[in-house]
Every structure is written in C-alpha cells, then in structure tokens.
Design a protein around this motif. Structure first.
Motif, mmCIF file in Angstrom:
data_model
loop_
_atom_site.group_PDB
_atom_site.id
_atom_site.type_symbol
_atom_site.label_atom_id
_atom_site.label_comp_id
_atom_site.label_asym_id
_atom_site.label_seq_id
_atom_site.Cartn_x
_atom_site.Cartn_y
_atom_site.Cartn_z
ATOM 1 N N ILE A 173 0.857 -1.189 0.000
ATOM 2 C CA ILE A 173 0.000 0.000 0.000
ATOM 3 C C ILE A 173 0.892 1.238 0.000
ATOM 4 O O ILE A 173 1.651 1.464 0.953
ATOM 5 N N PRO A 174 0.851 2.032 -1.067
ATOM 6 C CA PRO A 174 1.713 3.215 -1.156
ATOM 7 C C PRO A 174 1.490 4.156 0.027
ATOM 8 O O PRO A 174 0.352 4.368 0.464
ATOM 9 N N GLN A 175 2.581 4.709 0.523
ATOM 10 C CA GLN A 175 2.523 5.575 1.702
ATOM 11 C C GLN A 175 3.539 6.692 1.565
ATOM 12 O O GLN A 175 4.629 6.496 1.020
ATOM 13 N N THR A 176 3.202 7.859 2.068
ATOM 14 C CA THR A 176 4.129 8.987 2.057
ATOM 15 C C THR A 176 3.916 9.818 3.309
ATOM 16 O O THR A 176 2.845 9.770 3.919
ATOM 17 N N THR A 177 4.938 10.555 3.684
ATOM 18 C CA THR A 177 4.830 11.519 4.777
ATOM 19 C C THR A 177 5.217 12.882 4.237
ATOM 20 O O THR A 177 6.289 13.043 3.642
ATOM 21 N N THR A 178 4.325 13.845 4.389
ATOM 22 C CA THR A 178 4.540 15.172 3.845
ATOM 23 C C THR A 178 5.550 15.950 4.688
ATOM 24 O O THR A 178 5.904 15.543 5.810
ATOM 25 N N ALA A 179 5.966 17.099 4.172
ATOM 26 C CA ALA A 179 6.881 17.967 4.916
ATOM 27 C C ALA A 179 6.251 18.427 6.223
ATOM 28 O O ALA A 179 6.967 18.721 7.193
ATOM 29 N N GLY A 180 4.920 18.472 6.266
ATOM 30 C CA GLY A 180 4.217 18.862 7.477
ATOM 31 C C GLY A 180 3.973 17.728 8.446
ATOM 32 O O GLY A 180 3.286 17.909 9.454
ATOM 33 N N GLY A 181 4.494 16.537 8.113
ATOM 34 C CA GLY A 181 4.383 15.395 9.015
ATOM 35 C C GLY A 181 3.126 14.580 8.872
ATOM 36 O O GLY A 181 2.859 13.682 9.685
ATOM 37 N N VAL A 182 2.331 14.842 7.840
ATOM 38 C CA VAL A 182 1.094 14.081 7.623
ATOM 39 C C VAL A 182 1.427 12.795 6.873
ATOM 40 O O VAL A 182 2.042 12.822 5.809
ATOM 41 N N THR A 183 1.030 11.659 7.448
ATOM 42 C CA THR A 183 1.239 10.359 6.808
ATOM 43 C C THR A 183 -0.019 9.962 6.051
ATOM 44 O O THR A 183 -1.120 10.010 6.602
ATOM 45 N N ILE A 184 0.174 9.577 4.785
ATOM 46 C CA ILE A 184 -0.952 9.244 3.912
ATOM 47 C C ILE A 184 -0.753 7.852 3.342
ATOM 48 O O ILE A 184 0.282 7.562 2.728
#
Length: 283
Positions: A147-158
C-alpha cells in the motif's frame, strides 16, 4: 507536497456511529448506515470494529453470502483468516487490505486468528453497476507493504488504498466508481488539503482524535458527509491535537438500490432471485 485546494468542501452533516453486532456476535460500530446509501452513492456501508476483548470479536463472521457489490476490509491491528466457496483462502494481517468483488455471488467467512489482543479495522461496501453485478467473483489480498505511503513535509502520513493522492497511485484502481480511499494521520497542528472531483460523493471518518473541516469540528468516531458544492475543488483538514481519518470519495452510479441483507441489486425481483440462488446452492 500539500496540494493546492482553492475552496474546501464543507461538512453537510455529521453522523454518529450506531453500535451493533454482526456475524457470530462481533461488536462493531456502523458509521455509514442504509439511510446514507443514496446520498453517498456508490458507498453502501462502513463498519468499524475495535476491541481488545476477545469476547467481542473472536467468533468472527462464519460462512455468509454476498452478491452485487464489493467489500473492502482494512486491518489496522489483528489478523483475519478468510475463506470462500471458490476455494480461496488468505490471512489478512495488520495494515493489510482485502478487496473482494462478490459479483454474481459467493459464500465466505472471516475469522480472527488470535485469542487475545487488539482487533481493529474497517469494512467498506461499494456498490457495483448493474452491468457488473453478475460478474465473476474475485478478490485481492494486499499486504501493508504493497500500500503506497508517504509523509509530507508537514508530518502528515498518507496511505493510498485506492485512487490517487499526493502523487501516489493507490493499490487499487476501479474504473466504474473511481473510488478514493485514504488513511491519514495528522500530527498536532497539521493542515492538509486533498483535491476531490466535484462530481464525486465524499465523506471523512475521524477514527481517532479530532479534526476540523471547513471551520467545523469533527470529533472521534464521527462521519462527516461532505457537501457537493461544484465550486469546491477538494477538502482541507486540520487538527489541533492530532487525528487519524479515513477520506473516501467515489463517482455515483445513479442507479436504483435494492438491498436485502448481503444482497445488493437494482430491483426487488433481482434480490429475490439472489435469495433463491443462494438457497438452492447456485452460488
């Protein structure tokens, strides 16, 4: 990268979950109920199950039939063994997803495989268009690692279970309903925007913490139906103390919905045929 949303959708209504039980007495919270099916077309149901008491879930969901829609089981904690009448079997672990097309019909079971410990997850039902209601049944087991996942510069994990978000293509793509299914973890003080097609029905479910959408606070275990303002190009979520949310959107089918328990068709006659087929072993 946080996407640019010029105008966020607003909360049209809030829905509290309804405690209920299903299967062999599994306690759960039904957060998308039958009264919202037409408003949130193509979504038919969303259940959350969460307990660290084995008596609430250990009996699971013994053999039961489905026809005419898809089920999406997303596990956060715990393990679930599934088997079906087509000889398929698998074990869904923490963070994993099973995307099942019931199509013309199958009988399956979902049974927890732990004697104690936290069991937490969701089951979503997505309608199928009339042209696919009698399609061949099938399923995909998707481990957490796929399941693709990323964490933004603002710390939000999606986590992108279905659809596309923040440059990631989800684990599942469906042409008929174009579902977007995201799991977001927002740290304290975070804000994040997500584009949404104006034509799609959408909702947010806050399953931990508290979030704000369009100036309205959405508490834990509340479903927020998002308005369909054609001028809104997405949704902006923020939180003061942190939140975990599901964001779902889909293209409405605009077809009649006839449901009797685990059968979802377009007419009463089709539902009666499904019942007859099941009772006479034609699944």
């Amino acid at each position: 990268m946080n996407a640019v949303v010029n105008r966020s959708r607003e909360v049209e209504r809030l829905q509290a979950g309804m405690p209920t039980s299903d299967g062999a007495g599994v306690r759960l919270l039904r957060v998308l109920t039958q009264e919202l099916q037409r408003r949130l077309d193509p979504f038919l149901m969303l259940d959350e199950f969460r307990s660290d008491n084995p008596d609430d879930y250990i009996a699971g969901f013994p053999d039961h039939p489905h026809r005419g829609f898809q089920t999406v089981t997303y596990m956060l904690d715990g393990r679930m063994r599934h088997r079906d009448s087509h000889g398929n079997e698998g074990l869904l672990g923490p963070g994993g997803v099973q995307w099942m097309n019931a199509g013309r019909g199958l009988v399956h079971s979902e049974l927890p495989e732990q004697a104690d410990g936290l069991m937490h997850g969701f089951q979503l039902w997505i309608n199928l268009p009339a042209a696919r209601k009698m399609s061949e049944p099938g399923y995909r087991d998707i481990p957490a690692s796929a399941i693709p996942q990323t964490t933004t510069a603002g710390g939000v994990t999606i986590k992108v279970i279905a659809g596309e978000a923040d440059g990631l293509r989800g684990a599942v793509q469906e042409a008929d309903t174009e579902p977007l299914y995201l799991d977001l973890e927002l740290p304290a003080g975070a804000t994040h925007s997500l584009p949404l097609p104006p034509s799609h029905n959408a909702f947010v479910y806050v399953y931990a913490g508290e979030a704000t959408i369009g100036g309205r606070t959405v508490g834990e275990q509340r479903l927020a139906v998002l308005g369909n303002d054609p001028a809104a190009d997405g949704v902006t979520l923020s939180t003061v103390s942190g939140a975990r949310v599901l964001v779902l959107a889909g293209r409405p089918l605009g077809e009649p919905i006839a449901q009797w328990g685990p059968f979802v068709m377009n007419s009463r006659g089709e539902v009666e045929q499904a019942i007859d087929d099941f009772r006479n072993g034609r699944f």
